[in-house]
Enzyme design. Structure first.
Site, mmCIF file in Angstrom:
data_model
loop_
_atom_site.group_PDB
_atom_site.id
_atom_site.type_symbol
_atom_site.label_atom_id
_atom_site.label_comp_id
_atom_site.label_asym_id
_atom_site.label_seq_id
_atom_site.Cartn_x
_atom_site.Cartn_y
_atom_site.Cartn_z
ATOM 1 N N THR A 193 0.838 -1.205 0.000
ATOM 2 C CA THR A 193 0.000 0.000 0.000
ATOM 3 C C THR A 193 0.875 1.258 0.000
ATOM 4 O OG1 THR A 193 -0.190 0.053 2.409
ATOM 5 C CG2 THR A 193 -1.883 -1.154 1.211
ATOM 6 N N ARG A 195 -0.485 4.437 0.778
ATOM 7 C CA ARG A 195 -0.990 5.465 1.688
ATOM 8 C C ARG A 195 -2.165 4.898 2.459
ATOM 9 N NH1 ARG A 195 -5.179 6.103 -1.825
ATOM 10 N NH2 ARG A 195 -4.391 5.510 -3.835
ATOM 11 N N GLN A 196 -2.574 5.633 3.471
ATOM 12 C CA GLN A 196 -3.753 5.210 4.212
ATOM 13 C C GLN A 196 -4.960 5.215 3.273
ATOM 14 O OE1 GLN A 196 -5.186 7.675 7.486
ATOM 15 N NE2 GLN A 196 -5.481 5.817 8.667
ATOM 16 N N GLY A 219 -0.968 -4.535 10.689
ATOM 17 C CA GLY A 219 -1.663 -4.662 11.967
ATOM 18 C C GLY A 219 -3.154 -4.745 11.680
ATOM 19 N N ASP A 220 -3.958 -4.498 12.711
ATOM 20 C CA ASP A 220 -5.405 -4.592 12.534
ATOM 21 C C ASP A 220 -5.964 -3.455 11.666
ATOM 22 O OD1 ASP A 220 -5.790 -6.897 14.309
ATOM 23 O OD2 ASP A 220 -5.080 -5.524 15.860
ATOM 24 N N GLU A 225 -9.491 -1.335 7.101
ATOM 25 C CA GLU A 225 -9.692 -0.713 5.780
ATOM 26 C C GLU A 225 -10.378 -1.684 4.825
ATOM 27 O OE1 GLU A 225 -6.514 1.036 3.652
ATOM 28 O OE2 GLU A 225 -5.590 1.976 5.393
ATOM 29 N N ARG A 333 4.735 -1.220 22.279
ATOM 30 C CA ARG A 333 4.308 0.178 22.398
ATOM 31 C C ARG A 333 3.100 0.311 23.326
ATOM 32 N NH1 ARG A 333 0.821 1.124 16.799
ATOM 33 N NH2 ARG A 333 -0.861 2.096 17.945
ATOM 34 N N GLU A 561 -8.319 2.096 15.418
ATOM 35 C CA GLU A 561 -8.233 3.256 14.530
ATOM 36 C C GLU A 561 -9.057 4.413 15.100
ATOM 37 O OE1 GLU A 561 -6.436 3.272 11.334
ATOM 38 O OE2 GLU A 561 -5.604 1.699 12.599
#
Ligand code: ADP
Ligand code: MG
Length: 582
Positions: A193, A195-196, A219-220, A225, A333, A561
């Site tokens: 990908t 970009r978001q 990740g999730d 998306e 994190r 998100e």
């Protein structure tokens, strides 16, 4: 095959399993020793042939651990022999630490029955086919879960976010996954990908008839998306039947950790989790997956999203977003973020209400609840998710090749679409976007389809009378989970399964001490917080919920998100999607 010796009786062995093939071979590494190989429908037994029977060592490989077997010619033209390699990923004790994890073992044999290389290759192919077929039939037995198989040969569209986790998803792919897919003979097209929302737009427009599965390596967030891209399609009902797969390449790999857990395996993390999920993907068993429809009532336009994992407000949502700055430490994190947030613990005010699962079950025949217009106006004619038949094989899906903008051959059976030209730019953009100032995810298009939310009423109306309204208005966190894991090492909803049709709702009331909250998070590693009898923690199994925060600003996350902040309500739709898991 080297000269045949006394073959064992090809009928029943141990009275259980019939020997399907027997042969004697040397190995690729050495022609000095010969091995007897026998294949039953359950295992491959390899025994070194020596003159002293006592010295014969026997190794049994369970075909349940096998992802595939391939036959090939010798690299060396003067070698008349052919080869077959079987690839196993059994659980083995870890080197220098406790516990077990799936680890790769290759068994490669040299077939040299005669001087004709073609006949040798045919024999190697016969073995490879038999081992692959028997392995494919060895599926796990899980109580109450109905699996179907992904269509074989399976064509996979693999979407990878190069910036997920520590930014190593692509090297993890080439280091682990590529080889596994080759071993399992799964042709795949890799799209990195740019970009978001790239993946979201891509699956929204794709011709899905060309693909048997959509696999996410990230990740999730990237799966979020893809799920929403599929639900935004006119043909959402069929599109969301495309089997989805997840390979953990991010820092928030909660769904990957959940499917590993559902498979009954001991906890693992990072690359061991990747190998485990890669193995499940290669086995290709498809289960049903619940999705929760999330309605955000914030101005200017109400939105509807589909979520497979979680809805969070308060402590967990803040950690989700604030921990972005510790992305370089990977999955850790969240631990760092949790400790930081504990130091500045705060109270979040709002109103919470939910429909308990038992109440919903009792009232399921009643139809007097008007559905929420935000979701039902466009979906009035579509049938409910519960009317979906349970397919026994995957439906045809596909993908428009014009979407693959730049394609280069990387290895047999694999197309790669790399977009490295703006890798650095997008990396910088990524950091900015994923920082504290990241704008809320604003979908270009809210899902047009999806089943109606028959349990919800419009946000400007009071919740129905059979809902429970929580008396407290001061919270430390509200967390709705529909899978077992919140992150790789946090088992927030230990009872949850892929398709239990439940939202596992947790909230922690204000007044809890920092020490107790820390203890709860530590207990969550094993899912023990639920039994910790903490008076501040409430756990309810629900089918729908509504949350109305009082503050004008704040953080709500869906599947980790960021979404628009404001009043939100949600309803679970059982078994709406399909997921490769076992
Ligand atoms: P992680 O678990 O490491 O956060 P995610 O899969 O959740 O990984 O991805 C993080 C975010 O990156 C998600 O919001 C996703 O939509 C977004 N994203 C996906 N692809 C890209 C890309 N190529 N560049 C920037 N952001 C991306
Ligand atoms: Mg569930």
């Amino acid at each position: 095959m080297d000269e045949k010796r006394d073959e064992p009786n090809l009928s029943y062995r141990n009275g259980i399993s019939q020997i399907q093939l027997y042969g004697e071979f040397t190995t690729k590494a050495s022609r000095k020793f010969r091995y007897a190989a026998s294949l039953t429908e359950r295992d491959l037994t390899v025994q070194k042939i020596t003159s002293a029977p006592a010295g014969r060592s026997k190794v049994v490989f369970n075909l349940r651990d096998c992802v595939g077997c391939r036959a090939f010619k010798a690299d060396d033209n003067t070698d008349v022999g052919a080869y077959f390699s079987a690839y196993f990923y059994p659980f083995k004790k870890r080197w220098m630490s406790s516990g077990v994890a799936r680890q790769r073992t290759e068994q490669c044999f040299r077939v040299a029955s005669g001087l004709d290389p073609h006949l040798n290759l045919e024999e190697a192919q016969r073995w490879a086919r038999a081992i692959s077929e028997s392995s494919a039939h060895q599926r796990p037995q899980r109580n109450g879960v109905v699996y179907s198989e992904v269509r074989r040969p399976c064509k996979v569209l693999l979407l990878l976010n190069p910036h997920s986790g520590k930014g190593q998803a692509l090297s993890l792919f080439t280091g682990h996954v590529q080889r596994m897919l080759h071993e399992a003979s799964i042709p795949h097209t890799l799209v990195v990908t740019e970009r978001q929302n790239h993946a979201r737009e891509l699956v929204r427009e794709a011709d899905l008839t060309k693909w048997d599965a959509l696999v996410i390596m990230s990740g999730d967030g990237l799966l979020f998306e893809v799920v929403n891209g599929l639900m935004e399609r006119e043909d959402w009902e069929e599109a969301i039947q495309t089997p989805l797969g997840i390979l953990p390449g991010g820092s928030g790999n909660a769904l990957a950790a959940s499917i590993h857990h559902y498979a009954g395996s001991q906890p693992v993390s990072s690359e061991e989790l990747l190998v485990s999920c890669g193995f499940l993907l290669c086995k290709g068993l498809v289960a049903r997956l619940d999705l929760t429809s999330v309605c955000l009532g914030s101005a200017p336009q109400p939105q509807r999203l589909f979520s497979f994992l979680s809805l969070a407000w308060g402590f967990v949502a803040d950690v989700d977003i604030e921990s972005e700055k510790y992305r370089h430490v990977g999955a850790a994190r969240f631990t760092v973020g949790t400790l930081v947030r504990l130091a500045s613990l705060r109270v979040y005010q709002g109103k919470l209400a939910y429909l308990p699962a038992e109440t919903a079950a009792a009232a399921s025949t009643s139809t007097d609840t008007p559905p929420c217009p935000a979701s039902s106006s466009t979906t009035s004619e579509v049938p409910s998710a519960h009317t979906h038949p349970h397919p026994t094989s995957s439906s045809p899906h596909g993908f428009c090749s014009s979407l693959v903008c730049r394609s280069s051959r990387a290895s047999p059976g694999q197309n790669v679409t790399h977009t490295f030209h703006n890798y650095c730019n997008s990396n910088n953009a990524f950091k900015a976007k994923r920082g504290q100032d990241k704008p809320p995810l604003a979908p270009a298009l809210g899902p047009r389809g999806g089943p109606p939310d028959s349990l919800l009423v419009p946000l400007d109306q009071p919740v129905p009378s059979d809902w429970t309204v929580v008396p407290e208005e001061d919270f430390v966190l509200v967390l709705a989970m529909y899978q077992s894991h919140l992150s790789e090492d946090l088992q927030a909803a230990p009872d949850s399964t892929l398709e239990d049709g439940l939202i596992h709702l947790f909230y922690i009331k204000a007044g809890i001490s920092r020490a107790t909250l820390l203890r709860l998070f530590l207990a969550m590693e094993k899912g023990a917080h639920v039994d910790a009898s903490c008076p501040h923690l409430v756990y309810a199994k629900v089918r729908a919920l509504r949350l109305e925060p009082y503050s004008a600003k704040g953080t709500i996350t869906v599947d980790g998100e960021l979404v628009d902040y404001g009043p939100v309500q949600a309803q679970v739709h059982g078994s709406l999607a399909r997921l490769i898991a076992s």
